[in-house]
Design a protein around this motif. Structure first.
Motif, mmCIF file in Angstrom:
data_model
loop_
_atom_site.group_PDB
_atom_site.id
_atom_site.type_symbol
_atom_site.label_atom_id
_atom_site.label_comp_id
_atom_site.label_asym_id
_atom_site.label_seq_id
_atom_site.Cartn_x
_atom_site.Cartn_y
_atom_site.Cartn_z
ATOM 1 N N VAL A 67 0.864 -1.178 0.000
ATOM 2 C CA VAL A 67 0.000 0.000 0.000
ATOM 3 C C VAL A 67 0.904 1.231 0.000
ATOM 4 C CG1 VAL A 67 -1.821 1.268 1.201
ATOM 5 C CG2 VAL A 67 -1.781 -1.238 1.272
ATOM 6 N N VAL A 68 0.827 1.998 -1.084
ATOM 7 C CA VAL A 68 1.660 3.188 -1.232
ATOM 8 C C VAL A 68 0.780 4.427 -1.083
ATOM 9 C CG1 VAL A 68 3.270 4.447 -2.706
ATOM 10 C CG2 VAL A 68 3.201 1.942 -2.791
ATOM 11 N N THR A 69 1.098 5.266 -0.122
ATOM 12 C CA THR A 69 0.359 6.504 0.093
ATOM 13 C C THR A 69 1.301 7.691 -0.065
ATOM 14 O OG1 THR A 69 0.740 6.354 2.476
ATOM 15 C CG2 THR A 69 -1.322 5.428 1.635
ATOM 16 N N ALA A 70 0.716 8.858 -0.279
ATOM 17 C CA ALA A 70 1.520 10.058 -0.477
ATOM 18 C C ALA A 70 0.634 11.277 -0.261
ATOM 19 C CB ALA A 70 2.132 10.072 -1.878
ATOM 20 N N SER A 71 1.224 12.432 -0.460
ATOM 21 C CA SER A 71 0.500 13.709 -0.435
ATOM 22 C C SER A 71 0.748 14.402 -1.762
ATOM 23 C CB SER A 71 0.992 14.578 0.719
ATOM 24 O OG SER A 71 0.384 15.857 0.683
ATOM 25 N N HIS A 72 -0.328 14.878 -2.387
ATOM 26 C CA HIS A 72 -0.209 15.624 -3.640
ATOM 27 C C HIS A 72 -0.859 16.988 -3.454
ATOM 28 C CE1 HIS A 72 -0.088 16.749 -7.773
ATOM 29 N NE2 HIS A 72 -1.391 16.605 -7.973
ATOM 30 N N ARG A 73 -0.038 18.016 -3.465
ATOM 31 C CA ARG A 73 -0.499 19.392 -3.240
ATOM 32 C C ARG A 73 -1.260 19.492 -1.921
ATOM 33 N NH1 ARG A 73 -3.610 21.233 -8.464
ATOM 34 N NH2 ARG A 73 -3.754 23.138 -7.221
ATOM 35 N N PRO A 83 -4.108 14.012 0.814
ATOM 36 C CA PRO A 83 -3.715 12.603 0.948
ATOM 37 C C PRO A 83 -4.218 11.781 -0.237
ATOM 38 C CG PRO A 83 -4.771 13.421 2.952
ATOM 39 C CD PRO A 83 -5.009 14.444 1.898
ATOM 40 N N VAL A 84 -3.354 10.921 -0.774
ATOM 41 C CA VAL A 84 -3.714 10.089 -1.914
ATOM 42 C C VAL A 84 -3.123 8.693 -1.731
ATOM 43 C CG1 VAL A 84 -3.877 12.024 -3.537
ATOM 44 C CG2 VAL A 84 -1.694 10.836 -3.235
ATOM 45 N N ARG A 85 -3.675 7.741 -2.428
ATOM 46 C CA ARG A 85 -3.075 6.412 -2.548
ATOM 47 C C ARG A 85 -2.534 6.276 -3.963
ATOM 48 N NH1 ARG A 85 -5.927 0.410 -1.712
ATOM 49 N NH2 ARG A 85 -4.056 -0.805 -2.292
ATOM 50 N N VAL A 86 -1.329 5.781 -4.097
ATOM 51 C CA VAL A 86 -0.706 5.612 -5.404
ATOM 52 C C VAL A 86 -1.120 4.256 -5.960
ATOM 53 C CG1 VAL A 86 1.452 5.547 -6.699
ATOM 54 C CG2 VAL A 86 1.248 7.033 -4.685
ATOM 55 N N LEU A 87 -1.783 4.284 -7.123
ATOM 56 C CA LEU A 87 -2.253 3.057 -7.745
ATOM 57 C C LEU A 87 -1.277 2.509 -8.774
ATOM 58 C CD1 LEU A 87 -6.018 3.924 -8.380
ATOM 59 C CD2 LEU A 87 -5.010 2.757 -6.415
ATOM 60 N N GLN A 88 -0.535 3.393 -9.413
ATOM 61 C CA GLN A 88 0.403 2.954 -10.451
ATOM 62 C C GLN A 88 1.408 4.060 -10.714
ATOM 63 O OE1 GLN A 88 -1.254 2.363 -14.392
ATOM 64 N NE2 GLN A 88 0.248 0.814 -14.928
ATOM 65 N N SER A 134 5.091 12.377 -10.988
ATOM 66 C CA SER A 134 5.615 11.705 -9.797
ATOM 67 C C SER A 134 6.429 12.643 -8.918
ATOM 68 C CB SER A 134 6.465 10.496 -10.204
ATOM 69 O OG SER A 134 5.683 9.540 -10.884
ATOM 70 N N VAL A 135 7.086 13.621 -9.523
ATOM 71 C CA VAL A 135 7.943 14.535 -8.757
ATOM 72 C C VAL A 135 7.121 15.434 -7.842
ATOM 73 C CG1 VAL A 135 9.794 14.535 -10.459
ATOM 74 C CG2 VAL A 135 7.956 16.216 -10.648
ATOM 75 N N GLU A 136 5.805 15.532 -8.077
ATOM 76 C CA GLU A 136 4.957 16.382 -7.243
ATOM 77 C C GLU A 136 4.466 15.660 -5.988
ATOM 78 O OE1 GLU A 136 1.763 18.089 -9.434
ATOM 79 O OE2 GLU A 136 3.069 19.178 -10.829
ATOM 80 N N LEU A 137 4.774 14.375 -5.864
ATOM 81 C CA LEU A 137 4.332 13.623 -4.699
ATOM 82 C C LEU A 137 5.272 13.879 -3.527
ATOM 83 C CD1 LEU A 137 3.371 10.171 -6.270
ATOM 84 C CD2 LEU A 137 1.921 12.164 -5.854
ATOM 85 N N GLU A 138 4.679 14.051 -2.357
ATOM 86 C CA GLU A 138 5.459 14.257 -1.139
ATOM 87 C C GLU A 138 5.040 13.217 -0.092
ATOM 88 O OE1 GLU A 138 4.542 18.254 -0.059
ATOM 89 O OE2 GLU A 138 6.013 19.125 -1.439
ATOM 90 N N SER A 139 5.910 13.036 0.888
ATOM 91 C CA SER A 139 5.632 12.124 2.013
ATOM 92 C C SER A 139 5.202 10.742 1.524
ATOM 93 C CB SER A 139 4.546 12.713 2.926
ATOM 94 O OG SER A 139 4.905 14.006 3.387
ATOM 95 N N VAL A 140 5.910 10.237 0.521
ATOM 96 C CA VAL A 140 5.583 8.920 -0.026
ATOM 97 C C VAL A 140 5.932 7.848 1.010
ATOM 98 C CG1 VAL A 140 6.011 7.271 -1.877
ATOM 99 C CG2 VAL A 140 5.985 9.723 -2.372
ATOM 100 N N ARG A 141 4.982 6.955 1.243
ATOM 101 C CA ARG A 141 5.159 5.909 2.259
ATOM 102 C C ARG A 141 4.652 4.585 1.705
ATOM 103 N NH1 ARG A 141 1.990 4.277 7.027
ATOM 104 N NH2 ARG A 141 3.390 3.493 8.656
ATOM 105 N N SER A 142 5.451 3.554 1.843
ATOM 106 C CA SER A 142 5.086 2.232 1.350
ATOM 107 C C SER A 142 5.027 1.255 2.514
ATOM 108 C CB SER A 142 6.102 1.750 0.316
ATOM 109 O OG SER A 142 5.786 0.452 -0.137
#
Length: 280
Positions: free
Chosen positions: A212-218, A221-226, A263-271
């Motif tokens: 489960v990959v989550t991140a912050s975009h602008r 909170p979002v989940r990264v699907l691909q 992808s470069v706009e994603l912050e706080s990426v957590r897997s």
């Protein structure tokens, strides 16, 4: 084994039958709790029937996905997340005459053996498609989509990290999927162009898990699907309306949205890897 029912939005049915989409998430109910409920009652119970809503007040039919509960699926009870312009089921039940408990399923891959059923207003049930497996796709659909998204079970097998699916009918093993024609290991059978599979007992796998990959975009909170190239496909689950206006994502169903972002706009990426521990 619990059988679950997912009310499909018309666009979701099209994506499954025409594009081969094999993903499920969002509000679900136990199929036994809504057995025999007619389409008009069902859309009313979900708060999605009527003028300006997803369905007409008395639809001629609705489509549902029926699927078995499998390991690694994550269910949550709805909670009060504040005012939203769509139903959130914060009381934990559907509305109106159908007081069935409802859960929120985290987005995952459709399990093998699932079916899409069309429930007609006159009480008839028609099967539209059946999901063979991630390698086989839907029988009854015109499209196929390989298991490329970062959702659903995976397995570590002989040094490889592969999409996987638990075999149906309590068979003690998984289907492993190899995408592409280069370096296909021995023992994999070609099912489709560039799609190969191996039915492996649990003992062949070093680990079975979901990432489960989550991140912050602008700031949202979002989940990264691909992640493909320099872009990422993102999922928003029950965001506030201000967050929707900020990111302008596309709706998947009420309360769930997707968008593609650099992808470069994603912050706080957590897997996080949720590992399945088989029972002794």
């Amino acid at each position: 084994m619990t059988i679950w029912q997912k009310l499909l939005m018309p666009a979701m049915t099209d994506a499954m039958l025409k594009g081969g989409l094999a993903e499920v998430g969002g509000p679900v109910v136990r199929a036994a709790d809504v057995a025999g409920v007619r389409p008009a009652e069902l859309v009313r119970a979900y708060g999605l029937g009527g003028e300006g809503l997803v369905f007409p007040e008395a639809p001629e039919y609705v489509d549902v996905l029926l699927f078995e509960q499998r390991p690694l699926m994550r269910f949550e009870t709805p909670s009060d997340i504040g005012e939203r312009p769509w139903p959130t089921y914060e009381a934990g039940f559907l509305r109106g005459p159908v007081r069935a408990p409802v859960w929120l399923l985290a987005r995952t891959r459709v399990p093998s053996g699932s079916t899409i059923q069309r429930l007609h207003a006159d009480g008839r049930t028609e099967q539209l498609a059946a999901f063979g497996s991630p390698a086989k796709g839907w029988t009854g659909a015109t499209g196929y989509y390989p298991p490329l998204h970062i959702i659903g079970p995976r397995a570590k097998w002989r040094g490889h990290d592969l999409p996987a699916d638990f075999l149906p009918n309590d068979q003690p093993g998984v289907e492993l999927v190899w995408i592409g024609d280069d370096g296909v290991p021995e023992g994999f059978e070609q099912i489709r162009p560039m799609i190969h599979r191996r039915l492996a007992p649990f003992g062949e796998c070093d680990e079975i898990f979901e990432v489960v990959v989550t991140a912050s975009h602008r700031g949202v909170p979002v989940r990264v699907l691909q992640q493909a190239g320099d872009e990422a496909l993102l999922l928003l689950e029950n965001p506030s309306w201000s967050q929707v206006e900020k990111l302008q994502p596309g709706p998947v169903e009420p309360g769930y949205f997707e968008l593609t972002a650099p992808s470069v706009e994603l912050e706080s990426v957590r897997s996080v890897a949720n590992v399945w521990a088989p029972e002794p």
